[in-house]
Design a protein around this motif. Structure first.
Motif, PDB file in Angstrom:
ATOM      1  N   ILE A 170      40.439  44.080  48.995  1.00 23.68           N
ATOM      2  CA  ILE A 170      39.574  43.776  50.145  1.00 23.68           C
ATOM      3  C   ILE A 170      38.249  43.194  49.657  1.00 23.68           C
ATOM      4  O   ILE A 170      37.751  42.215  50.218  1.00 23.68           O
ATOM      5  CB  ILE A 170      39.348  45.045  50.999  1.00 23.68           C
ATOM      6  CG1 ILE A 170      40.635  45.426  51.727  1.00 23.68           C
ATOM      7  CG2 ILE A 170      38.217  44.829  52.000  1.00 23.68           C
ATOM      8  CD1 ILE A 170      40.567  46.742  52.472  1.00 23.68           C
ATOM      9  N   VAL A 171      37.690  43.755  48.611  1.00 18.90           N
ATOM     10  CA  VAL A 171      36.434  43.229  48.052  1.00 18.90           C
ATOM     11  C   VAL A 171      36.649  41.812  47.532  1.00 18.90           C
ATOM     12  O   VAL A 171      35.820  40.916  47.746  1.00 18.90           O
ATOM     13  CB  VAL A 171      35.896  44.169  46.948  1.00 18.90           C
ATOM     14  CG1 VAL A 171      34.744  43.513  46.196  1.00 18.90           C
ATOM     15  CG2 VAL A 171      35.445  45.495  47.541  1.00 18.90           C
ATOM     16  N   ALA A 172      37.759  41.576  46.843  1.00 15.32           N
ATOM     17  CA  ALA A 172      38.045  40.238  46.318  1.00 15.32           C
ATOM     18  C   ALA A 172      38.202  39.238  47.448  1.00 15.32           C
ATOM     19  O   ALA A 172      37.674  38.112  47.388  1.00 15.32           O
ATOM     20  CB  ALA A 172      39.300  40.286  45.449  1.00 15.32           C
ATOM     21  N   VAL A 173      38.930  39.606  48.516  1.00 13.71           N
ATOM     22  CA  VAL A 173      39.108  38.718  49.676  1.00 13.71           C
ATOM     23  C   VAL A 173      37.753  38.459  50.335  1.00 13.71           C
ATOM     24  O   VAL A 173      37.451  37.325  50.735  1.00 13.71           O
ATOM     25  CB  VAL A 173      40.127  39.322  50.673  1.00 13.71           C
ATOM     26  CG1 VAL A 173      40.120  38.567  51.990  1.00 13.71           C
ATOM     27  CG2 VAL A 173      41.522  39.327  50.072  1.00 13.71           C
ATOM     28  N   ALA A 174      36.925  39.486  50.431  1.00 15.01           N
ATOM     29  CA  ALA A 174      35.601  39.328  51.045  1.00 15.01           C
ATOM     30  C   ALA A 174      34.743  38.373  50.219  1.00 15.01           C
ATOM     31  O   ALA A 174      34.043  37.511  50.777  1.00 15.01           O
ATOM     32  CB  ALA A 174      34.923  40.683  51.181  1.00 15.01           C
ATOM     33  N   LEU A 175      34.794  38.491  48.891  1.00 16.46           N
ATOM     34  CA  LEU A 175      34.032  37.584  48.036  1.00 16.46           C
ATOM     35  C   LEU A 175      34.535  36.156  48.156  1.00 16.46           C
ATOM     36  O   LEU A 175      33.739  35.204  48.188  1.00 16.46           O
ATOM     37  CB  LEU A 175      34.080  38.056  46.577  1.00 16.46           C
ATOM     38  CG  LEU A 175      33.273  39.323  46.274  1.00 16.46           C
ATOM     39  CD1 LEU A 175      33.514  39.757  44.826  1.00 16.46           C
ATOM     40  CD2 LEU A 175      31.797  39.095  46.515  1.00 16.46           C
ATOM     41  N   ILE A 176      35.839  35.986  48.246  1.00 20.76           N
ATOM     42  CA  ILE A 176      36.417  34.646  48.418  1.00 20.76           C
ATOM     43  C   ILE A 176      35.987  34.072  49.758  1.00 20.76           C
ATOM     44  O   ILE A 176      35.598  32.902  49.852  1.00 20.76           O
ATOM     45  CB  ILE A 176      37.956  34.695  48.272  1.00 20.76           C
ATOM     46  CG1 ILE A 176      38.321  34.996  46.814  1.00 20.76           C
ATOM     47  CG2 ILE A 176      38.582  33.381  48.724  1.00 20.76           C
ATOM     48  CD1 ILE A 176      39.800  35.287  46.603  1.00 20.76           C
ATOM     49  N   MET A 177      36.042  34.891  50.810  1.00 18.66           N
ATOM     50  CA  MET A 177      35.630  34.413  52.142  1.00 18.66           C
ATOM     51  C   MET A 177      34.138  34.068  52.143  1.00 18.66           C
ATOM     52  O   MET A 177      33.726  33.080  52.771  1.00 18.66           O
ATOM     53  CB  MET A 177      35.938  35.469  53.196  1.00 18.66           C
ATOM     54  CG  MET A 177      37.433  35.619  53.478  1.00 18.66           C
ATOM     55  SD  MET A 177      37.804  36.913  54.666  1.00 18.66           S
ATOM     56  CE  MET A 177      37.028  36.291  56.122  1.00 18.66           C
ATOM     57  N   LEU A 178      33.337  34.856  51.432  1.00 15.50           N
ATOM     58  CA  LEU A 178      31.910  34.567  51.328  1.00 15.50           C
ATOM     59  C   LEU A 178      31.680  33.234  50.634  1.00 15.50           C
ATOM     60  O   LEU A 178      30.874  32.414  51.091  1.00 15.50           O
ATOM     61  CB  LEU A 178      31.195  35.689  50.562  1.00 15.50           C
ATOM     62  CG  LEU A 178      29.699  35.470  50.308  1.00 15.50           C
ATOM     63  CD1 LEU A 178      28.933  35.453  51.617  1.00 15.50           C
ATOM     64  CD2 LEU A 178      29.169  36.536  49.374  1.00 15.50           C
TER      65      LEU A 178
END
Length: 98
Positions: free
Chosen positions: A10-18
């Motif tokens: 989830i953190v990795a997806v959030a960083l990618i989305m950011l």
């Protein structure tokens, strides 16, 4: 343990989305920033022209003031000499009588 892996995902997806959101925002605002920069450059060029014209006007104003002062001095000299004319004429007349 699987909860830790899900959290990392989830953190990795959030960083990618950011990162994607930041890139999209940068691409969307780049034309506006370029337009603003161009407008600022145009305003700066106009200000430089106005400054140059102001300097030229000040120079011309100084020349006009010097010219007015010179003409005023010439006129005042003429007026003073005209005021002296009756006195000089009387003295001339007296000297002619002698």
């Amino acid at each position: 343990m699987w909860l830790v892996y899900i959290s990392i995902a989830i953190v990795a997806v959030a960083l990618i989305m950011l990162a994607v959101s930041a890139m999209k925002t940068f691409k969307d605002t780049k034309p506006a920033i370029n337009s603003i920069n161009q407008t600022v450059n145009n305003i700066q060029a106009d200000m430089n022209r106005v400054t140059a014209e102001t300097d030229q006007l000040q120079t011309t104003q100084g020349e006009i003031q010097e010219d007015i002062q010179m003409k005023k001095s010439s006129i005042m000299y003429t007026v003073n000499e005209a005021k002296r004319t009756p006195k000089v004429a009387k003295e001339f007349a007296r000297s002619m009588k002698r």
